[in-house]
Design a protein around this motif. Structure first.
Motif, PDB file in Angstrom:
ATOM      1  N   SER A 115       0.861  -1.183   0.000  1.00 27.20           N
ATOM      2  CA  SER A 115       0.000   0.000   0.000  1.00 27.20           C
ATOM      3  C   SER A 115       0.895   1.229   0.000  1.00 27.20           C
ATOM      4  O   SER A 115       1.922   1.258   0.673  1.00 27.20           O
ATOM      5  CB  SER A 115      -0.919   0.003   1.224  1.00 27.20           C
ATOM      6  OG  SER A 115      -0.167   0.034   2.429  1.00 27.20           O
ATOM      7  N   ALA A 116       0.513   2.245  -0.766  1.00 20.60           N
ATOM      8  CA  ALA A 116       1.352   3.437  -0.914  1.00 20.60           C
ATOM      9  C   ALA A 116       0.490   4.693  -0.901  1.00 20.60           C
ATOM     10  O   ALA A 116      -0.680   4.678  -1.305  1.00 20.60           O
ATOM     11  CB  ALA A 116       2.153   3.369  -2.213  1.00 20.60           C
ATOM     12  N   SER A 117       1.080   5.760  -0.442  1.00 21.28           N
ATOM     13  CA  SER A 117       0.387   7.050  -0.406  1.00 21.28           C
ATOM     14  C   SER A 117       1.401   8.170  -0.545  1.00 21.28           C
ATOM     15  O   SER A 117       2.615   7.948  -0.452  1.00 21.28           O
ATOM     16  CB  SER A 117      -0.399   7.210   0.903  1.00 21.28           C
ATOM     17  OG  SER A 117       0.479   7.200   2.015  1.00 21.28           O
ATOM     18  N   GLY A 118       0.898   9.373  -0.757  1.00 19.55           N
ATOM     19  CA  GLY A 118       1.780  10.524  -0.900  1.00 19.55           C
ATOM     20  C   GLY A 118       1.163  11.786  -0.335  1.00 19.55           C
ATOM     21  O   GLY A 118      -0.041  11.838  -0.055  1.00 19.55           O
ATOM     22  N   GLU A 119       1.999  12.787  -0.143  1.00 20.88           N
ATOM     23  CA  GLU A 119       1.569  14.124   0.270  1.00 20.88           C
ATOM     24  C   GLU A 119       2.045  15.114  -0.789  1.00 20.88           C
ATOM     25  O   GLU A 119       3.240  15.151  -1.118  1.00 20.88           O
ATOM     26  CB  GLU A 119       2.175  14.499   1.629  1.00 20.88           C
ATOM     27  CG  GLU A 119       1.668  13.665   2.797  1.00 20.88           C
ATOM     28  CD  GLU A 119       0.272  14.067   3.230  1.00 20.88           C
ATOM     29  OE1 GLU A 119      -0.113  15.242   2.976  1.00 20.88           O
ATOM     30  OE2 GLU A 119      -0.434  13.233   3.827  1.00 20.88           O
ATOM     31  N   VAL A 120       1.118  15.894  -1.326  1.00 20.11           N
ATOM     32  CA  VAL A 120       1.475  16.865  -2.364  1.00 20.11           C
ATOM     33  C   VAL A 120       1.021  18.252  -1.929  1.00 20.11           C
ATOM     34  O   VAL A 120      -0.044  18.401  -1.311  1.00 20.11           O
ATOM     35  CB  VAL A 120       0.841  16.494  -3.724  1.00 20.11           C
ATOM     36  CG1 VAL A 120       1.399  15.177  -4.242  1.00 20.11           C
ATOM     37  CG2 VAL A 120      -0.664  16.416  -3.610  1.00 20.11           C
ATOM     38  N   PRO A 121       1.824  19.301  -2.232  1.00 23.01           N
ATOM     39  CA  PRO A 121       1.450  20.665  -1.834  1.00 23.01           C
ATOM     40  C   PRO A 121       0.203  21.134  -2.581  1.00 23.01           C
ATOM     41  O   PRO A 121      -0.026  20.777  -3.738  1.00 23.01           O
ATOM     42  CB  PRO A 121       2.673  21.489  -2.231  1.00 23.01           C
ATOM     43  CG  PRO A 121       3.773  20.525  -2.414  1.00 23.01           C
ATOM     44  CD  PRO A 121       3.139  19.252  -2.869  1.00 23.01           C
ATOM     45  N   THR A 122      -0.585  21.937  -1.911  1.00 20.81           N
ATOM     46  CA  THR A 122      -1.737  22.570  -2.551  1.00 20.81           C
ATOM     47  C   THR A 122      -1.484  24.075  -2.664  1.00 20.81           C
ATOM     48  O   THR A 122      -1.181  24.583  -3.740  1.00 20.81           O
ATOM     49  CB  THR A 122      -3.017  22.281  -1.768  1.00 20.81           C
ATOM     50  OG1 THR A 122      -2.829  22.647  -0.389  1.00 20.81           O
ATOM     51  CG2 THR A 122      -3.377  20.811  -1.855  1.00 20.81           C
ATOM     52  N   THR A 123      -1.565  24.777  -1.556  1.00 21.89           N
ATOM     53  CA  THR A 123      -1.260  26.212  -1.538  1.00 21.89           C
ATOM     54  C   THR A 123      -0.350  26.511  -0.351  1.00 21.89           C
ATOM     55  O   THR A 123      -0.638  26.103   0.779  1.00 21.89           O
ATOM     56  CB  THR A 123      -2.548  27.046  -1.405  1.00 21.89           C
ATOM     57  OG1 THR A 123      -3.245  26.661  -0.218  1.00 21.89           O
ATOM     58  CG2 THR A 123      -3.439  26.844  -2.614  1.00 21.89           C
ATOM     59  N   GLY A 124       0.766  27.164  -0.622  1.00 23.57           N
ATOM     60  CA  GLY A 124       1.672  27.544   0.452  1.00 23.57           C
ATOM     61  C   GLY A 124       2.183  26.333   1.209  1.00 23.57           C
ATOM     62  O   GLY A 124       2.739  25.397   0.629  1.00 23.57           O
TER      63      GLY A 124
END
Length: 286
Positions: free
Chosen positions: A237-246
């Motif tokens: 199982s894999a996941s990620g965190e990506v920037p949205t604003t600031g």
């Protein structure tokens, strides 16, 4: 995807009743990657096998498609030594093209780190392992680690840091449950991941959890014949965190995988020769 696999039947020098300290990846490949035999290479999947291969050095020069070419893959080296009457300690060093399967030496096997651009790929990985013997029961533990870091400080623009790492754990057990039954079970956990950092922006990251279970039993049916059921299961199982604003970010799910292999093979041993093989059923889903 479901597949019925037939593993190669092979005639080779047999193992004696006492496990011989010979073999390796090349031997397994020559036998069709056969899971129905006992080999020193099993230590890369189940660390408890180190109890049977003390004071032992193993490695592979790799394989190549050309004579004396510079395209060799799969090189690794390992050593295992006895310390005291019932313990061993050992280590393996492998590259990102390690040819084994279901091992904590396999670097980022499903490519999750590639989801972040510009990452320096993981290359060399080190595993430390130890075993403890309690009569006919052998317990093993292994831990592996690899990491890379790339920093950029341009004359114009913000500095950035890209890093990747993988931590792995292996728990193994081998037991001669009776005179006719040998059990081989291992559980492995690998945790590859990567991050991208820059000022005033939320961190970009990916991570994956890989769990694998491998189990075999060697059932002596007669003096010359053993039945060998095999079960292998892997889930990721894999996941990620990506920037949205600031400095804000959001979580995203990445592809997962499941692999199930069930086989029943045999070993026929007479004199100095071994005849081994059998069918296996494979099911894979993503």
């Amino acid at each position: 995807i479901s597949t019925l696999l037939f593993l190669l039947f092979t005639l080779v020098p047999a193992q004696t009743q006492n496990i011989e300290k010979t073999g390796g990846f090349a031997r397994l490949q020559a036998m069709g990657n056969n899971p129905y035999i006992i080999d020193p290479f099993n230590m890369t999947v189940n660390s408890a096998w180190g109890a049977y291969y003390s004071d032992f050095i193993m490695g592979d020069l790799g394989s190549t498609n050309t004579a004396f070419g510079n395209d060799g893959i799969g090189q690794f080296i390992g050593a295992n030594f006895k310390v005291g009457s019932n313990m061993t300690i050992g280590a393996f060093l492998a590259r990102n093209d390690f040819s084994g399967q279901f091992s904590i030496l396999n670097l980022d096997p499903y490519g999750v780190i590639n989801n972040i651009g510009g990452i320096v790929p993981l290359n060399n990985i080190v595993e430390l392992m130890g075993t403890f013997s309690a009569g006919k029961n052998k317990f093993g533990f292994g831990v592996s680690y690899a990491s890379t870091t790339s920093e950029s400080n341009p004359a114009v623009g913000d500095p950035t840091v890209r890093s990747a790492s993988q931590l792995g754990f292996n728990f193994g057990f081998v037991s001669q449950l009776s005179g006719s039954l040998l059990l081989d079970v291992s559980l492995s956990l690998s945790l590859p991941g990567a991050t991208f950092e820059q000022p005033n922006v939320a961190e970009t990251s990916v991570s994956e959890t890989i769990i694998s279970l491998n189990a075999r039993t060697f059932i002596r049916m007669s003096e010359k014949f053993k039945l060998v059921p095999v079960l292998q299961f892997v889930t990721t199982s894999a996941s990620g965190e990506v920037p949205t604003t600031g400095t804000e970010s959001e979580s995203v799910d990445l592809p997962s995988n499941s692999i199930f292999i069930l086989g029943v093979g045999f070993m026929y041993q007479t004199g100095d020769f071994l005849f081994a093989g059998g069918p296996a059923y494979l099911s894979q889903s993503t």
